[in-house]
Design a protein around this motif. Structure first.
Motif, mmCIF file in Angstrom:
data_model
loop_
_atom_site.group_PDB
_atom_site.id
_atom_site.type_symbol
_atom_site.label_atom_id
_atom_site.label_comp_id
_atom_site.label_asym_id
_atom_site.label_seq_id
_atom_site.Cartn_x
_atom_site.Cartn_y
_atom_site.Cartn_z
ATOM 1 N N MET A 1 0.858 -1.171 0.000
ATOM 2 C CA MET A 1 0.000 0.000 0.000
ATOM 3 C C MET A 1 0.906 1.237 0.000
ATOM 4 S SD MET A 1 -3.028 0.866 2.743
ATOM 5 C CE MET A 1 -4.430 0.273 1.832
ATOM 6 N N THR A 2 0.721 2.094 -0.982
ATOM 7 C CA THR A 2 1.537 3.300 -1.103
ATOM 8 C C THR A 2 0.969 4.433 -0.251
ATOM 9 O OG1 THR A 2 0.281 4.228 -2.941
ATOM 10 C CG2 THR A 2 2.062 2.664 -3.509
ATOM 11 N N ASP A 3 1.760 5.487 -0.073
ATOM 12 C CA ASP A 3 1.264 6.669 0.639
ATOM 13 C C ASP A 3 0.018 7.226 -0.040
ATOM 14 O OD1 ASP A 3 3.402 6.359 2.339
ATOM 15 O OD2 ASP A 3 4.364 8.258 1.835
ATOM 16 N N ASP A 4 0.018 7.237 -1.377
ATOM 17 C CA ASP A 4 -1.155 7.732 -2.116
ATOM 18 C C ASP A 4 -2.389 6.875 -1.830
ATOM 19 O OD1 ASP A 4 0.179 9.898 -3.223
ATOM 20 O OD2 ASP A 4 0.629 8.851 -5.106
ATOM 21 N N ASP A 5 -2.196 5.554 -1.720
ATOM 22 C CA ASP A 5 -3.311 4.661 -1.398
ATOM 23 C C ASP A 5 -3.886 4.985 -0.022
ATOM 24 O OD1 ASP A 5 -2.967 3.252 -3.804
ATOM 25 O OD2 ASP A 5 -1.665 1.743 -2.851
ATOM 26 N N VAL A 6 -2.990 5.223 0.945
ATOM 27 C CA VAL A 6 -3.424 5.532 2.307
ATOM 28 C C VAL A 6 -4.183 6.858 2.322
ATOM 29 C CG1 VAL A 6 -2.683 6.016 4.670
ATOM 30 C CG2 VAL A 6 -1.537 4.214 3.346
ATOM 31 N N LEU A 7 -3.619 7.879 1.681
ATOM 32 C CA LEU A 7 -4.300 9.182 1.623
ATOM 33 C C LEU A 7 -5.642 9.075 0.909
ATOM 34 C CD1 LEU A 7 -1.349 11.635 0.979
ATOM 35 C CD2 LEU A 7 -2.777 11.465 3.031
ATOM 36 N N HIS A 8 -5.704 8.269 -0.138
ATOM 37 C CA HIS A 8 -6.971 8.064 -0.851
ATOM 38 C C HIS A 8 -8.013 7.450 0.097
ATOM 39 C CE1 HIS A 8 -9.882 7.237 -3.954
ATOM 40 N NE2 HIS A 8 -9.931 5.991 -3.501
ATOM 41 N N ALA A 9 -7.592 6.488 0.913
ATOM 42 C CA ALA A 9 -8.518 5.861 1.866
ATOM 43 C C ALA A 9 -9.048 6.895 2.858
ATOM 44 C CB ALA A 9 -7.823 4.718 2.601
ATOM 45 N N PHE A 10 -8.177 7.793 3.330
ATOM 46 C CA PHE A 10 -8.613 8.844 4.254
ATOM 47 C C PHE A 10 -9.572 9.815 3.564
ATOM 48 C CE2 PHE A 10 -5.393 7.372 7.145
ATOM 49 C CZ PHE A 10 -5.817 7.796 8.389
ATOM 50 N N ARG A 11 -9.233 10.239 2.359
ATOM 51 C CA ARG A 11 -10.102 11.194 1.647
ATOM 52 C C ARG A 11 -11.442 10.562 1.282
ATOM 53 N NH1 ARG A 11 -4.962 12.850 -1.016
ATOM 54 N NH2 ARG A 11 -4.429 14.852 -0.065
ATOM 55 N N ALA A 12 -11.417 9.320 0.793
ATOM 56 C CA ALA A 12 -12.639 8.645 0.366
ATOM 57 C C ALA A 12 -13.603 8.430 1.523
ATOM 58 C CB ALA A 12 -12.303 7.303 -0.291
ATOM 59 N N SER A 13 -13.085 8.299 2.730
ATOM 60 C CA SER A 13 -13.943 8.082 3.896
ATOM 61 C C SER A 13 -14.225 9.379 4.657
ATOM 62 C CB SER A 13 -13.299 7.055 4.834
ATOM 63 O OG SER A 13 -12.051 7.518 5.276
ATOM 64 N N GLU A 14 -13.832 10.509 4.055
ATOM 65 C CA GLU A 14 -14.012 11.824 4.669
ATOM 66 C C GLU A 14 -13.347 11.889 6.041
ATOM 67 O OE1 GLU A 14 -18.149 12.957 4.516
ATOM 68 O OE2 GLU A 14 -18.309 12.313 2.435
ATOM 69 N N ALA A 15 -12.168 11.271 6.140
ATOM 70 C CA ALA A 15 -11.425 11.226 7.399
ATOM 71 C C ALA A 15 -10.322 12.276 7.463
ATOM 72 C CB ALA A 15 -10.818 9.835 7.594
ATOM 73 N N LEU A 16 -10.050 12.948 6.360
ATOM 74 C CA LEU A 16 -9.056 14.024 6.334
ATOM 75 C C LEU A 16 -9.834 15.331 6.337
ATOM 76 C CD1 LEU A 16 -6.219 15.140 6.101
ATOM 77 C CD2 LEU A 16 -6.274 14.663 3.649
ATOM 78 N N LEU A 17 -9.845 15.996 7.500
ATOM 79 C CA LEU A 17 -10.680 17.177 7.698
ATOM 80 C C LEU A 17 -9.842 18.447 7.690
ATOM 81 C CD1 LEU A 17 -12.775 15.777 10.692
ATOM 82 C CD2 LEU A 17 -13.270 15.579 8.246
ATOM 83 N N GLU A 18 -10.455 19.543 7.250
ATOM 84 C CA GLU A 18 -9.813 20.851 7.285
ATOM 85 C C GLU A 18 -10.666 21.798 8.102
ATOM 86 O OE1 GLU A 18 -8.766 22.316 3.428
ATOM 87 O OE2 GLU A 18 -7.680 20.492 2.900
ATOM 88 N N GLY A 19 -10.009 22.660 8.877
ATOM 89 C CA GLY A 19 -10.680 23.614 9.753
ATOM 90 C C GLY A 19 -9.690 24.113 10.776
ATOM 91 N N HIS A 20 -10.124 24.258 12.025
ATOM 92 C CA HIS A 20 -9.242 24.625 13.142
ATOM 93 C C HIS A 20 -9.515 23.629 14.256
ATOM 94 C CE1 HIS A 20 -7.784 27.876 16.221
ATOM 95 N NE2 HIS A 20 -7.144 26.734 16.333
ATOM 96 N N PHE A 21 -8.525 22.802 14.536
ATOM 97 C CA PHE A 21 -8.693 21.705 15.481
ATOM 98 C C PHE A 21 -7.694 21.811 16.624
ATOM 99 C CE2 PHE A 21 -9.730 20.375 11.196
ATOM 100 C CZ PHE A 21 -11.042 19.960 11.348
ATOM 101 N N VAL A 22 -8.153 21.452 17.822
ATOM 102 C CA VAL A 22 -7.247 21.243 18.944
ATOM 103 C C VAL A 22 -7.063 19.735 19.035
ATOM 104 C CG1 VAL A 22 -6.848 21.495 21.411
ATOM 105 C CG2 VAL A 22 -8.009 23.307 20.156
ATOM 106 N N LEU A 23 -5.833 19.297 18.810
ATOM 107 C CA LEU A 23 -5.510 17.876 18.815
ATOM 108 C C LEU A 23 -5.453 17.343 20.240
ATOM 109 C CD1 LEU A 23 -2.642 18.085 16.168
ATOM 110 C CD2 LEU A 23 -5.083 17.715 15.766
ATOM 111 N N SER A 24 -5.451 16.033 20.402
ATOM 112 C CA SER A 24 -5.349 15.418 21.734
ATOM 113 C C SER A 24 -4.096 15.884 22.467
ATOM 114 C CB SER A 24 -5.347 13.891 21.627
ATOM 115 O OG SER A 24 -6.585 13.441 21.166
ATOM 116 N N SER A 25 -3.066 16.221 21.708
ATOM 117 C CA SER A 25 -1.808 16.707 22.292
ATOM 118 C C SER A 25 -1.939 18.117 22.861
ATOM 119 C CB SER A 25 -0.711 16.708 21.228
ATOM 120 O OG SER A 25 -1.040 17.636 20.203
#
Length: 192
Positions: A1-25
């Protein structure tokens, strides 16, 4: 599985979000990886886990007794890693703010553990989880994660094998750029 495949999986499942987030860290970011969405499909979760298992060097993989993951974020991928490796998968919880094993889970003294996370940014949760495993009598051989957001800079004290490195900038609260500060804040992580 390539990096592009992984990113595609995130985008296709709407798991890569844009906005302003406070991370768990506690750090701020204009991007968030909602791994629960990419992992909600069991077939895709299994495929990602099998690809992640291939990142683990054979000499480490052959020593693993148990897979451990911190709740909440690491639960699903930890379970799928257990399946991919043919090992039991258990998880740590923070009922009082410190990771511990509950629900009758235990580690044999000296058990060789693979720690599994969804996303690592600063490594704080991972280091806390690794310490918990030590308190429970286990030894963490390595950690894997779907995503390393640290830009390769994180030091967990054990070998670390992420499926993909993504270097979205993160900011301390007092360093948030003006444009990002103008966007309403969302805190989607599992830590309060």
């Amino acid at each position: 599985m390539t990096d592009d495949d992984v990113l595609h999986a995130f985008r296709a499942s709407e798991a890569l979000l844009e906005g302003h987030f406070v991370l768990s860290s506690g750090r701020h970011s204009g991007h968030y990886l909602q791994c629960a969405r990419v992992l909600m499909n069991a077939e895709r979760a299994g495929e990602l886990a099998r690809a992640l298992a291939q990142k683990i060097p054979r000499d480490i993989r052959s020593q693993i007794d148990t897979v451990v993951s911190p709740a909440m974020g690491g639960l699903i991928i930890g379970h799928e890693m257990g399946r991919a490796l043919g090992k039991d998968a258990i998880f740590l919880e923070r009922p009082t703010g410190t990771f511990e094993l509950r629900r009758g889970f235990r580690l044999e003294e000296g058990a060789k553990v693979l720690m599994v996370e969804d996303v690592v940014t600063t490594g704080l949760s991972s280091r806390e989880a690794i310490e918990a495993v030590k308190r429970e009598g286990g030894e963490v051989l390595a950690e894997v994660a779907l995503v390393d957001r640290s830009g390769g800079a994180v030091d967990l004290g054990v070998p670390f094998f992420p499926l993909i490195d993504i270097n979205f900038p993160t900011y301390a609260e007092d360093e948030v750029p003006e444009a990002l500060a103008a966007v309403p804040v969302t805190k989607p992580g599992s830590r309060k």
